[in-house]
Every structure is written in C-alpha cells, then in structure tokens.
Design a protein around this motif. Structure first.
Motif, PDB file in Angstrom:
ATOM      1  N   GLY A 199       0.793  -1.219   0.000  1.00 24.90           N
ATOM      2  CA  GLY A 199       0.000   0.000   0.000  1.00 24.90           C
ATOM      3  C   GLY A 199       0.824   1.267   0.000  1.00 24.90           C
ATOM      4  O   GLY A 199       1.945   1.314  -0.525  1.00 24.90           O
ATOM      5  N   ALA A 200       0.271   2.320   0.601  1.00 27.70           N
ATOM      6  CA  ALA A 200       0.945   3.615   0.647  1.00 27.70           C
ATOM      7  C   ALA A 200       2.286   3.478   1.355  1.00 27.70           C
ATOM      8  O   ALA A 200       2.433   2.669   2.273  1.00 27.70           O
ATOM      9  N   PRO A 201       3.289   4.244   0.955  1.00 28.51           N
ATOM     10  CA  PRO A 201       4.601   4.138   1.602  1.00 28.51           C
ATOM     11  C   PRO A 201       4.515   4.398   3.101  1.00 28.51           C
ATOM     12  O   PRO A 201       3.685   5.178   3.575  1.00 28.51           O
ATOM     13  N   PHE A 202       5.362   3.726   3.847  1.00 24.70           N
ATOM     14  CA  PHE A 202       5.442   3.983   5.281  1.00 24.70           C
ATOM     15  C   PHE A 202       5.796   5.446   5.540  1.00 24.70           C
ATOM     16  O   PHE A 202       6.586   6.052   4.803  1.00 24.70           O
TER      17      PHE A 202
ATOM     18  N   SER B 198       1.513   2.907   7.224  1.00 17.35           N
ATOM     19  CA  SER B 198       1.102   3.002   5.820  1.00 17.35           C
ATOM     20  C   SER B 198      -0.389   3.309   5.811  1.00 17.35           C
ATOM     21  O   SER B 198      -1.201   2.490   6.250  1.00 17.35           O
ATOM     22  N   ALA B 199      -0.752   4.478   5.321  1.00 16.17           N
ATOM     23  CA  ALA B 199      -2.135   4.948   5.394  1.00 16.17           C
ATOM     24  C   ALA B 199      -3.034   4.183   4.428  1.00 16.17           C
ATOM     25  O   ALA B 199      -2.592   3.664   3.401  1.00 16.17           O
ATOM     26  N   SER B 200      -4.321   4.142   4.763  1.00 15.92           N
ATOM     27  CA  SER B 200      -5.322   3.581   3.863  1.00 15.92           C
ATOM     28  C   SER B 200      -6.317   4.673   3.498  1.00 15.92           C
ATOM     29  O   SER B 200      -6.240   5.802   3.997  1.00 15.92           O
ATOM     30  N   ALA B 201      -7.281   4.320   2.658  1.00 14.34           N
ATOM     31  CA  ALA B 201      -8.298   5.296   2.269  1.00 14.34           C
ATOM     32  C   ALA B 201      -9.284   5.566   3.387  1.00 14.34           C
ATOM     33  O   ALA B 201     -10.035   6.543   3.339  1.00 14.34           O
TER      34      ALA B 201
END
Length: 437
Positions: free
Chosen positions: A203-206, A299-302
């Motif tokens: 997913g999104a980068p740390f 790591s963020a999510s939506a």
C-alpha cells in the motif's frame, strides 16, 4: 561527507548527495548534458499529481539509464515467496505461534531465502501486505533485486546485513530496521548467516504516524531516520537482475552493475532507523494505553484512522501506572497482528515466545496474556518498574492475514499454543463487595 543523511519519512523532505564532486546539476533536474556524461532519470514513488507534502520522487544521475537494466526477462521459480492474494487451504482463523526456525545449511541469497508466513490484501490493488521470514547464508555479489510489488521493511533478528542500493549503502543489525522503497534496485551481502523479519507493504509508503494529542515530540523522531550517501559500482562484469512484478519473479542478464547512481536528490530513497531511539509514551496514573501508541511507521489507507499497515514495537520502557493491569490486556481487535521477537522476553508471553519466533492473531480472534503472565501481573506489587532487555514488534494490518502452506506445515508450529490460556480460571464471586477476590 557524513556516513548518512537525515531523512524525514513521508513528509516530502528533499536531500542531495553525490559520490563525485559536481555530479549533481544545479538549477535543472535534467539538463541537456549532465556532468561526467551521466544520464538523468527520475524515480516516482507516488503519482505525479500527489499533494506536495505526500509526493515522493528522486532524480538519479547514473552511468546508464534503467531501460538498459530491464530487458529480455526470463521467468524464475521462487515457490516459497508468496504474494497476496495467495490461494491456500491452510486454516487462518485462531491463534498461531511458531518457535524460531533453525538456520538453513544450504546456500541462500536474500532472494532465495525469503519464506512467506502470511499474505493479506492484494498486490495488484496496492493494498495489504505480506509477512515473511528471511534466511541469508550467501552474499549477492553479482546478483541484484528490484521489487515492483511492495516496499520492503527489513528487521534483522540474527546477523547483520549490508545493503548496497542504487542510492548508496545501508547497514542493518538486530535492533535496527531498513526500508527499501518499491522499485529500488539493491543487493545484500553478509559476513555470516543472518535471519530476520520482512514486511512487504503493497500500500501507501510507510510514513511517520500522526501524533494527534501527543503533539510535536515523542515516538519516532524524523531526525533519527537516515538515508544513504551516494555510492556506485562501475563494474563491467556479468550479473543478473531479479525483478518481482505481479507476484512473479523474472531474471534479466546484465553485463554490468545496475547500482551505478553517482548522485541523487529528492524525497524517495531507502532509509534506516535504530529502534532504540524510539521514545515510548505511556500511562502516568492508570490504565494500559492501546498498543497503537507504540507505532513507529504507518502506511495509510483510504479509511481515515485505519492503517493499511502499522509497524509497532515494544521496546525498553517504564511501567508506572497504579491500580492497573500492566501487561497488554485480553482483547478482540478488528486489525490482524503478526508479531515477532528480536531479542529478550515479551512480558505478555513469558514462555514459548522466543527470539526469532512468530505469532499471528487474526482479525477478531481473541488473544492476550497467557495464564502465567496474568497471574504474575495480578499478584505483583504495583511500583515503578523498568521493562528492559526485550524488543518485540507487530506488523498490524486492517486486512485478514492468510497463512501459507509453508507456514501451516512448519515443524516449528506450536500446535498446543492455545493451551497457554487454559490456566485462566473463573474467579466470579457473587458476594464480592470490594477489593480483589
């Protein structure tokens, strides 16, 4: 130039470094003619249109462009490195724990030595993660690796790793982590056998987590993250680049080293962090805080407030709360928790959870301190106590983690793990009027 550069993970800070004086162009990213006859190449870790504070990209000035590194691929079999979604009949509901796996005797490079324990989400959809163990007994002298599926968070448990990346060199020992962004080429060398843990983040980068009410200080501080100083190989020798894409592995024959970046600047780069520099936060009066207060990287999510993956540690710290049960409490959690132990003894599992071992408590599966830890904590005198000599961590994700066939059939799987809670007995007393029965 210093050995490493300060790096603020996830906040768009830009840094510059050069292995040869004057190799970085000034005032123009891709000039008509780069110094030393170098090629200018940009690597983007986020979409071009990502907001400025989240946008990650770096300019590389190299001996050859990467288009010469990625041609004529031949598929390679890597059966024990799995990528989500991975089909497996293995049961994944419940609580699982594995004793440490012994170091293999065969020759294994970093690529060949990865063993997947769980997968979650989907690499193609850029969500979720995979949790692996790695075993390295052989250095990568003329072989190289590039992972297009995920960012790699490497946590050594035994032995040290030297990582030579396109951006320069990083050294990782037990108690430290290294993060290799998606799409960055590197090789790993060792002085002796090494093993550890690996989170492949799809997913999104740390990035550093939002501290919220904690404020500006505490947890992991940006100044303690380090990116490498530029270093390059100018080698005209046969080699192989292994490229991971879509869960498959492909080899490309080379006649030179792809680690040929002479200078770079930007915000997308490998970095390392010493976990002993983490500043724990905790209760000063009562109650045990949620484990999220120990988050190093996220790591963020939506979904606001729910991470794709959190990297959480349990380091040396003081316990001072009064009238409180001090170990992590029994709980049921919507997140799934893959846990490992770098060294020492974890307070909630004093027996059976060993350095190099693994546990998995999947989403909404109840877990918590075993009977031994519970009885000890319930009877202990509540006074300031320093927890020291242990370092445990979690890869925690919003997605269910599915066991691989390899994990389900490991001889080190503790089939009697659930028995650690059998000693928790009913204490109900209908006549209770106060105090502790």
């Amino acid at each position: 130039m210093s050995e490493a550069l300060a790096y603020m993970a996830g906040f768009g800070n830009e840094f510059e470094t050069e292995a040869l004086a004057g190799a970085l162009p000034k005032g123009q990213n891709a000039p008509q003619r780069c110094p030393y006859g170098l090629f200018a190449e940009q690597i983007s870790g986020t979409a071009f249109t990502a907001p400025h504070g989240l946008n990650r990209r770096s300019w590389l000035y190299r001996l050859r462009p990467s288009v010469l590194h990625a041609r004529r691929f031949a598929k390679r079999d890597q059966p024990l490195w799995k990528t989500a979604p991975a089909s497996s009949p293995a049961q994944s509901v419940g609580a699982f724990r594995w004793s440490p796996s012994p170091m293999p005797t065969e020759e294994l490079s970093f690529i060949a030595g990865v063993r997947t324990i769980t997968t979650a989400g989907s690499a193609d959809l850029r969500i979720g993660m995979a949790a692996h163990l790695y075993f390295v007994t052989q250095s990568m002298h003329d072989t190289y690796f590039c992972n297009a599926d995920g960012e790699l968070l490497i946590a050594p448990q035994q032995g040290e790793l030297d990582l030579f990346t396109e951006f320069g060199r990083l050294h990782a020992a037990p108690g430290e982590i290294c993060v290799i962004p998606r799409g960055v080429k590197f090789k790993v060398t060792v002085a002796g056998p090494a093993r550890g843990y690996l989170c492949e983040n799809y997913g999104a980068p740390f990035a550093l987590p939002n501290r919220g009410a904690i404020g500006a200080n505490g947890l992991a501080n940006a100044r303690d993250f380090h990116a490498p100083v530029a270093a390059f190989e100018d080698r005209e020798e046969p080699g192989v680049l292994t490229f991971k894409w879509g869960g498959d592995f492909f080899d490309c024959a080379l006649g030179y080293s792809p680690l040929d970046v002479v200078a770079w600047h930007g915000s997308y780069a490998p970095y390392k962090y010493d976990l002993r520099l983490f500043c724990p936060m905790g209760a000063l009066l009562f109650d045990h805080p949620d484990p999220s207060i120990n988050t190093v990287l996220s790591s963020a999510s939506a979904e606001t407030g729910v991470a794709n993956v959190d990297f959480v540690i349990f380091p040396d710290r003081w316990q001072v709360a009064e009238h409180s049960f001090r170990p992590p409490w029994h709980h049921v959690n919507v997140m799934s928790e893959f846990m490992g132990l770098i060294f020492g003894r974890y307070d909630a599992k004093p027996e059976g959870f060993e350095p190099g071992g693994v546990s998995l408590h999947n989403a909404l599966c109840p877990h918590g301190p075993d009977a031994t830890a519970y009885e000890l904590a319930r009877a202990s005198e509540l006074k300031p106590e320093r927890m020291s000599g242990a370092l445990a961590f979690m890869f925690e994700t919003r997605f269910p983690q599915h066991l691989t066939d390899y994990a389900a059939t490991l001889p080190t799987l503790q089939k009697d793990y659930a028995d650690c809670w059998s000693g928790l007995r009913k204490r109900f007393d209908g006549s209770f009027e106060g105090g502790s029965p």
